[in-house]
Design a protein around this motif. Structure first.
Motif, PDB file in Angstrom:
ATOM      1  N   PRO A  59       2.426   8.444 -18.940  1.00 46.29           N
ATOM      2  CA  PRO A  59       2.533   8.922 -17.478  1.00 46.29           C
ATOM      3  C   PRO A  59       2.093   8.022 -16.479  1.00 46.29           C
ATOM      4  O   PRO A  59       2.706   8.008 -15.448  1.00 46.29           O
ATOM      5  N   ARG A  60       1.200   6.937 -16.966  1.00 50.70           N
ATOM      6  CA  ARG A  60       1.003   6.059 -15.888  1.00 50.70           C
ATOM      7  C   ARG A  60       1.978   5.087 -15.497  1.00 50.70           C
ATOM      8  O   ARG A  60       2.371   4.768 -14.371  1.00 50.70           O
ATOM      9  N   PRO A  61       2.772   4.360 -16.477  1.00 53.94           N
ATOM     10  CA  PRO A  61       4.142   3.545 -16.283  1.00 53.94           C
ATOM     11  C   PRO A  61       4.998   4.371 -15.472  1.00 53.94           C
ATOM     12  O   PRO A  61       5.685   3.709 -14.702  1.00 53.94           O
ATOM     13  N   ALA A  62       5.365   5.587 -15.981  1.00 54.49           N
ATOM     14  CA  ALA A  62       6.276   6.354 -15.119  1.00 54.49           C
ATOM     15  C   ALA A  62       5.942   6.702 -13.512  1.00 54.49           C
ATOM     16  O   ALA A  62       6.884   6.652 -12.912  1.00 54.49           O
ATOM     17  N   GLY A  63       4.516   6.827 -13.537  1.00 51.18           N
ATOM     18  CA  GLY A  63       4.125   7.179 -12.175  1.00 51.18           C
ATOM     19  C   GLY A  63       4.244   5.804 -11.315  1.00 51.18           C
ATOM     20  O   GLY A  63       4.473   5.826 -10.100  1.00 51.18           O
ATOM     21  N   ALA A  64       4.054   4.693 -11.855  1.00 55.17           N
ATOM     22  CA  ALA A  64       3.956   3.535 -11.038  1.00 55.17           C
ATOM     23  C   ALA A  64       5.596   2.943 -10.900  1.00 55.17           C
ATOM     24  O   ALA A  64       5.514   2.002  -9.865  1.00 55.17           O
ATOM     25  N   GLN A 124      -9.764   5.249 -12.617  1.00 59.29           N
ATOM     26  CA  GLN A 124      -8.767   4.943 -13.586  1.00 59.29           C
ATOM     27  C   GLN A 124      -7.338   4.420 -13.009  1.00 59.29           C
ATOM     28  O   GLN A 124      -6.821   3.658 -13.533  1.00 59.29           O
ATOM     29  N   ARG A 125      -7.184   5.210 -11.673  1.00 54.39           N
ATOM     30  CA  ARG A 125      -5.825   4.468 -11.125  1.00 54.39           C
ATOM     31  C   ARG A 125      -6.158   3.137 -10.595  1.00 54.39           C
ATOM     32  O   ARG A 125      -5.386   1.964 -10.656  1.00 54.39           O
ATOM     33  N   ALA A 126      -7.466   2.674 -10.142  1.00 56.45           N
ATOM     34  CA  ALA A 126      -7.848   1.270  -9.679  1.00 56.45           C
ATOM     35  C   ALA A 126      -7.688   0.417 -10.961  1.00 56.45           C
ATOM     36  O   ALA A 126      -7.074  -0.716 -10.764  1.00 56.45           O
ATOM     37  N   ALA A 127      -8.073   0.870 -12.137  1.00 57.04           N
ATOM     38  CA  ALA A 127      -8.022  -0.066 -13.153  1.00 57.04           C
ATOM     39  C   ALA A 127      -6.569  -0.455 -13.509  1.00 57.04           C
ATOM     40  O   ALA A 127      -6.114  -1.569 -13.797  1.00 57.04           O
ATOM     41  N   PHE A 128      -5.759   0.503 -13.546  1.00 63.76           N
ATOM     42  CA  PHE A 128      -4.554   0.586 -13.764  1.00 63.76           C
ATOM     43  C   PHE A 128      -3.828  -0.448 -12.830  1.00 63.76           C
ATOM     44  O   PHE A 128      -3.176  -1.349 -13.237  1.00 63.76           O
ATOM     45  N   MET A 129      -3.892  -0.070 -11.548  1.00 69.51           N
ATOM     46  CA  MET A 129      -3.494  -1.154 -10.584  1.00 69.51           C
ATOM     47  C   MET A 129      -3.588  -2.363 -10.496  1.00 69.51           C
ATOM     48  O   MET A 129      -3.108  -3.442 -10.270  1.00 69.51           O
ATOM     49  N   VAL A 166       0.677  -1.275  -0.138  1.00 68.63           N
ATOM     50  CA  VAL A 166       0.074  -0.090   0.037  1.00 68.63           C
ATOM     51  C   VAL A 166       0.798   1.297  -0.009  1.00 68.63           C
ATOM     52  O   VAL A 166       0.780   2.158  -0.527  1.00 68.63           O
ATOM     53  N   VAL A 167       1.914   1.117   0.831  1.00 66.56           N
ATOM     54  CA  VAL A 167       2.791   2.416   0.722  1.00 66.56           C
ATOM     55  C   VAL A 167       3.497   2.517  -0.482  1.00 66.56           C
ATOM     56  O   VAL A 167       3.683   3.762  -1.180  1.00 66.56           O
ATOM     57  N   ALA A 168       4.006   1.621  -1.369  1.00 63.36           N
ATOM     58  CA  ALA A 168       4.461   1.711  -2.643  1.00 63.36           C
ATOM     59  C   ALA A 168       3.565   2.168  -3.474  1.00 63.36           C
ATOM     60  O   ALA A 168       3.741   3.095  -4.179  1.00 63.36           O
ATOM     61  N   LEU A 169       2.242   1.659  -3.816  1.00 62.82           N
ATOM     62  CA  LEU A 169       1.351   2.142  -4.641  1.00 62.82           C
ATOM     63  C   LEU A 169       0.555   3.403  -4.314  1.00 62.82           C
ATOM     64  O   LEU A 169       0.320   4.141  -5.195  1.00 62.82           O
ATOM     65  N   GLY A 170       0.310   3.722  -3.194  1.00 63.98           N
ATOM     66  CA  GLY A 170      -0.238   4.807  -2.547  1.00 63.98           C
ATOM     67  C   GLY A 170       0.568   6.038  -2.121  1.00 63.98           C
ATOM     68  O   GLY A 170       0.073   7.120  -2.479  1.00 63.98           O
ATOM     69  N   PHE A 224      -6.440  -1.845  -1.900  1.00 62.70           N
ATOM     70  CA  PHE A 224      -5.909  -0.405  -2.379  1.00 62.70           C
ATOM     71  C   PHE A 224      -6.859  -0.359  -3.558  1.00 62.70           C
ATOM     72  O   PHE A 224      -7.560   1.102  -3.973  1.00 62.70           O
ATOM     73  N   VAL A 225      -6.981  -1.272  -4.714  1.00 58.95           N
ATOM     74  CA  VAL A 225      -7.805  -1.070  -5.780  1.00 58.95           C
ATOM     75  C   VAL A 225      -9.221  -0.815  -5.567  1.00 58.95           C
ATOM     76  O   VAL A 225      -9.943   0.125  -5.964  1.00 58.95           O
TER      77      VAL A 225
END
Length: 756
Positions: A120-125, A72-77, A57-61, A160-161
C-alpha cells in the motif's frame, strides 16, 4: 495539537469527520508549502527552488495517499528522498530532447506505477513520485538549474517529513502483530478448554474465535498495518495470520469424541497446542522463542500419529495392503485426523510468527516447503514478487502499462506540438485516468466542468489583480487550505476547479500573469484527459472485472489438477515429482496471487455498465470463497504429501481417487461457469453435488491418512458450495487470505491518483 483538537482548535465533533481529516492534512500541506515557497521566492530570489519546494509538497501531501499515521508516513517519505533526487535529476537531464524525454517517461512511468506490487505505501506514493518526474520534464529545459531544483526538492521533503511527524499526531492503530498475538491467546484458551473437557467449544468460545479471526481479515485492518510487502517479515506475518485463522477454524470444528484408549494422547496434543499458541503470542509481543513449545507439540503429535496409524500389518498378502493391521474404529480416526490438523496449524503459526519476528534467522524448525522464502534475500523476494505480476493478466501490470503509455503520449504531443504548459496536460492524465472506461469518462466529465469553472474564476482574478504579486502571495495559502480541505471531500469536479485557481495563483508569482493562463490550463486538461480516455478504451477498458473472472477460473483449474494428483498420490503411496527449485505448487500459487490482486482492485471499481459481460458477474459471486479454495488446496496437499507415504488398501485407494476426481470435476464445472468460453456447453445439472461425500462407501480398515484426505476434500466442497451459491456468509473457519487489500468502495486502485 493532538488529534482530538480538530482544525485551528475547533473540536472535530463540530466538523464533519471527512472535513476534519482533510483539514488536518490541508493545514500541514499549506504550512509546509508556504514555508518552502515564500523564503526562496521573496527572500532569496530563487524562483526555481521555490517552485520545486512547493510542488514537492503538493506531490507528497496532495497527490500521494500514503497510508498510516503521521510518524509512519514521515519515516516512509524520509526513505523516499533519494528516489526524489533521482527522479528530478533524470527528468532534468532527459528533458533537453523530445525523444529522450519520451523514452524516459515510458520507462519511469511504468516503473513507478508497477511499484504498487510492493504494497500500500509504494502504491500510495507512486502518483506523487510521478509528479516529481513530470515537473522537470517540461520547459524551461535548463540542466544548469539542477542544483536549485534539488535544493527545493530537498527542502520540501524535509519540511513535510517534519510536519507529518510533529503536527497533529495521530494515535497509532492496533498493529497486525498485536492482532495476531491476541488471536493466538484466543486459540490458547480454546485449545486449553478442549483439552480439559471432551465436548466441543461452547457459544462464548466460538464467538471469541470468530471475533479473533475477523480481526485478522484485511477488511478489518488499517491499510498501513496490512503485511503486504514482499520481504521475509511481511510474508511471514501474512502467513501467521492465515495460519491463525486456520487454527481457530480447526478448533471450532473439532469433534467432541475422543475414543477409548487414545483420549490421553489427544489431550496431550491439545495441551501442547495451547502451550505453543501462548508462546506464539509471547513471541509476537516480546520476541521470545517458541522453540521449546514447538518441540513439545512435535513430540505429542508424533505419538498421536503413531497411535492413529495402528499396529503394523500382520499380513501384507494379496488384497491386504499396508492397512490390514489398523484396529481403531472410524469415529476415532476422524477425531485423530482433526486433532492432527489442529496441531499442524499450530506448528505453522509458531514457525511463521518466529520468522516474522526474527527474519531470516528463525529459532524454530521450519516445516519443509511451506516457508520457501525464509532464506531468500530481499532483492530476490522483490524480484519474485515483480515476476509474479509480469504478465498481461496482472492488474498491476495493466495499470502500469496504461499509465505509462498515456503519460508517454502526452509528453510526445507536448514535445512535438510545443503544447504550452504541457505539465498540466500530463498532470490531468495522471489524476483523471481510472482503471475502467466508464469510471474514466465519468471522472473526465466532472473534471472538465470543474476546470472550466476554475478557469473562469482564474481569468477574473488575473484580470482584476493584474501584476500585483502581493495579492497573489496573500491569496495563495488561503486558497490552498480551501482546495486541500474541500476538494477531496466534494469530489473530482471541485478538486479540479479549486486546483485550477491554485496553479494560477502560483504561476502568477513566477512570471508576468495574463488571463490567457486560465485558457491554457483548460486546453491542457482537455488534451490530457482525452489522451487518458483513449488509452482507457484501448487498454483493458473493463478494469479488473474481466481479470477477476479469468483469474478465479484459472485458480480453480490449477486447483483441480492438484486435487487429482494429491488424491492419487495418497492412494498409491508415492509423492509426485516436482521440478527442482520450485517453491511448492508454483502455478497455483501464482494463480492465487493474480486472483487476490484482481479482487483487491475490483473493490474500488464500479460494477460493469449495464451488467454486461461473460459468465457470472463479479458482484454476484463470493470471490473470497474462490481465494479460500486456492489456499485450502495448497495447504491440504502439502500436509497429505508429507513423507512417509504408504499405499492404501485397494478399497481405500479407490475411494480416495474417486472422491478426488469428483471434487476436481466440480471445480472444473464451477470454473467454466465463472469464465465460459465461446463454445463451452451449458451445464444442465447443478454445479455442486450435496451428496458427494456419501457417494462412496466408507472402506473398512482405512487408515488415518485416508480420513485426513476425505476431510480436506470436504472442506474444498464447502468452498465450492459458497462459490456456486454466491451470497453465503463468511464463517470463522474459512481461511481468507490476509495479504489481499480490500479497499472500501470508491477508494483508488493501486497506481491511480486523485487530483490534489
Amino acid at each position: 495539537m493532538g488529534d482530538s483538537g480538530g482544525v485551528w482548535g475547533v473540536p472535530d465533533a463540530r466538523l464533519p469527520a471527512a472535513y476534519a481529516a482533510t483539514g488536518r492534512r490541508a493545514v500541514r500541506v499549506t504550512l509546509v508549502a508556504a514555508a518552502g515557497f515564500y523564503p526562496f521566492r521573496y527572500g532569496f530570489d530563487r524562483p526555481v527552488a521555490a517552485t520545486y519546494a512547493l510542488f514537492t509538497v503538493v506531490a507528497l501531501g496532495g497527490l500521494s495517499r500514503i497510508p498510516g499515521t503521521g510518524r509512519q508516513r514521515a519515516a516512509f517519505m524520509a526513505r523516499l528522498l533519494p528516489v526524489c533526487w533521482a527522479l528530478v535529476a533524470v527528468g532534468t537531464c532527459l528533458s533537453v530532447r523530445t525523444w529522450s524525454a519520451v523514452l524516459g517517461m515510458l520507462v519511469v512511468g511504468f516503473t513507478l506505477a508497477f511499484s504498487a506490487v510492493g504494497g500500500p505505501r509504494p502504491a500510495g506514493a507512486a502518483p506523487g513520485l510521478h509528479l516529481l518526474y513530470i515537473l522537470p520534464s517540461f520547459p524551461p529545459y535548463d540542466p544548469g538549474s539542477l542544483g536549485d531544483r534539488l535544493l527545493g526538492t530537498t527542502t520540501g521533503v524535509a519540511l513535510f517529513v517534519a510536519a507529518e511527524a510533529l503536527l497533529f499526531p495521530e494515535p497509532a492503530p492496533l498493529s497486525y502483530r498485536e492482532r495476531a498475538a491476541r488471536a493466538a491467546l484466543v486459540a490458547e484458551r480454546c485449545a486449553a478448554r478442549l483439552a480439559a473437557a471432551p465436548g466441543a467449544l461452547a457459544g462464548p468460545d466460538l464467538r471469541a474465535a470468530q471475533g479473533a479471526s475477523q480481526a485478522l481479515r484485511s477488511l478489518s485492518v488499517p491499510e498501513a498495518e496490512r503485511p503486504a510487502g514482499p520481504g521475509v517479515r511481511e510474508r511471514a506475518l501474512t502467513h501467521t495470520g492465515l495460519a491463525l485463522r486456520t487454527l481457530l477454524g480447526r478448533l471450532a470444528q473439532l469433534p467432541s469424541g475422543r475414543g477409548d484408549g487414545t483420549a490421553a494422547d489427544v489431550t496431550a496434543v491439545l495441551r501442547a497446542v495451547a502451550g505453543l499458541a501462548a508462546a506464539t503470542a509471547a513471541c509476537l509481543r516480546a520476541g521470545t522463542s517458541p522453540a521449546p513449545r514447538q518441540e513439545e507439540l512435535i513430540a505429542a503429535r508424533a505419538r498421536l500419529s503413531a497411535v492413529s496409524e495402528g499396529p503394523p500389518a500382520v499380513d501384507a498378502g494379496a488384497g491386504a495392503g499396508a492397512d490390514a493391521g489398523v484396529r481403531l474404529p472410524p469415529a476415532v480416526l476422524r477425531c485423530h485426523a482433526a486433532v492432527l490438523e489442529v496441531a499442524d496449524a499450530a506448528l505453522a503459526t509458531g514457525a511463521a510468527a518466529d520468522l516474522a519476528v526474527r527474519g531470516r534467522h528463525p529459532s524454530v524448525r521450519l516445516p519443509p516447503g511451506r516457508f520457501w522464502y525464509a532464506t531468500i534475500r530481499a532483492p530476490m523476494l522483490w524480484w519474485h514478487r515483480a515476476l509474479g505480476h509480469a504478465g498481461r493478466r496482472s492488474v498491476f501490470f495493466q495499470n502500469a502499462v496504461r499509465m505509462a503509455l498515456a503519460l508517454t503520449a502526452v509528453r510526445f504531443v507536448a514535445g512535438v506540438d510545443t503544447l504550452p504548459h504541457g505539465f498540466w496536460a500530463m498532470l490531468a492524465t495522471l489524476t483523471l485516468t481510472r482503471t475502467t472506461l466508464g469510471e474514466t469518462w465519468s471522472t473526465i466529465r466532472l473534471a472538465l466542468a470543474g476546470t472550466l469553472a476554475g478557469a473562469l474564476v482564474s481569468a477574473g482574478v488575473l484580470i482584476l489583480v493584474g501584476a500585483d504579486t502581493a495579492v497573489y502571495a496573500v491569496l495563495l495559502p488561503v486558497w490552498m487550505l480551501c482546495a486541500f480541505t474541500v476538494g477531496p471531500v466534494r469530489g473530482v469536479g471541485w478538486a479540479q476547479g479549486l486546483f485550477t485557481v491554485l496553479v494560477a495563483l502560483v504561476f502568477a508569482q513566477l512570471a508576468q500573469p495574463t488571463w490567457r493562463l486560465a485558457e491554457v490550463r483548460m486546453l491542457d486538461v482537455l488534451v490530457g484527459s482525452a489522451i487518458g480516455a483513449v488509452f482507457g478504451v484501448l487498454a483493458w477498458p473493463r478494469g479488473a472485472h474481466d481479470e477477476l473472472r479469468r483469474a478465479a477460473a484459472e485458480l480453480l483449474r490449477r486447483a483441480a489438477e492438484i486435487v487429482v494428483a494429491t488424491s492419487a498420490s495418497v492412494a498409491g503411496g508415492a509423492t509426485p515429482a516436482a521440478p527442482r527449485g520450485v517453491p511448492g505448487h508454483r502455478s497455483l500459487q501464482r494463480a492465487v496471487v493474480l486472483a487476490e490482486s484482481a479482487y483487491a482492485q475490483v473493490q474500488s471499481e464500479p460494477a460493469p455498465l449495464g451488467g454486461r459481460g461473460r459468465g457470472a458477474e463479479p458482484r454476484a459471486v463470493d470471490w473470497q470463497a474462490t481465494l479460500i479454495a486456492g489456499h485450502h488446496t495448497l495447504w491440504g496437499s502439502a500436509r497429505l504429501l508429507e513423507p512417509p507415504l504408504t499405499a492404501l488398501s485397494p478399497a481405500a485407494a479407490e475411494s480416495a481417487r474417486l472422491l478426488g476426481e469428483r471434487v476436481a470435476g466440480r471445480m472444473l464445472l464451477v470454473s467454466a461457469a465463472l469464465d465460459p468460453g465461446g463454445d463451452t456447453p451449458a451445464t444442465t445439472g447443478p454445479l455442486i453435488d450435496p451428496d458427494l461425500a456419501g457417494s462412496t462407501a466408507e472402506p473398512p480398515g482405512a487408515p488415518r491418512r485416508y480420513y485426513a484426505t476425505v476431510a480436506w476434500l470436504n472442506s474444498l466442497m464447502t468452498d465450492l458450495t459458497r462459490i456456486a451459491h454466491g451470497t453465503a456468509p463468511h464463517t470463522p473457519n474459512e481461511n481468507a487470505p490476509t495479504q489481499q487489500a480490500e479497499p472500501a468502495a470508491g477508494r483508488r486502485a493501486p497506481g491511480t491518483a486523485t487530483p490534489p
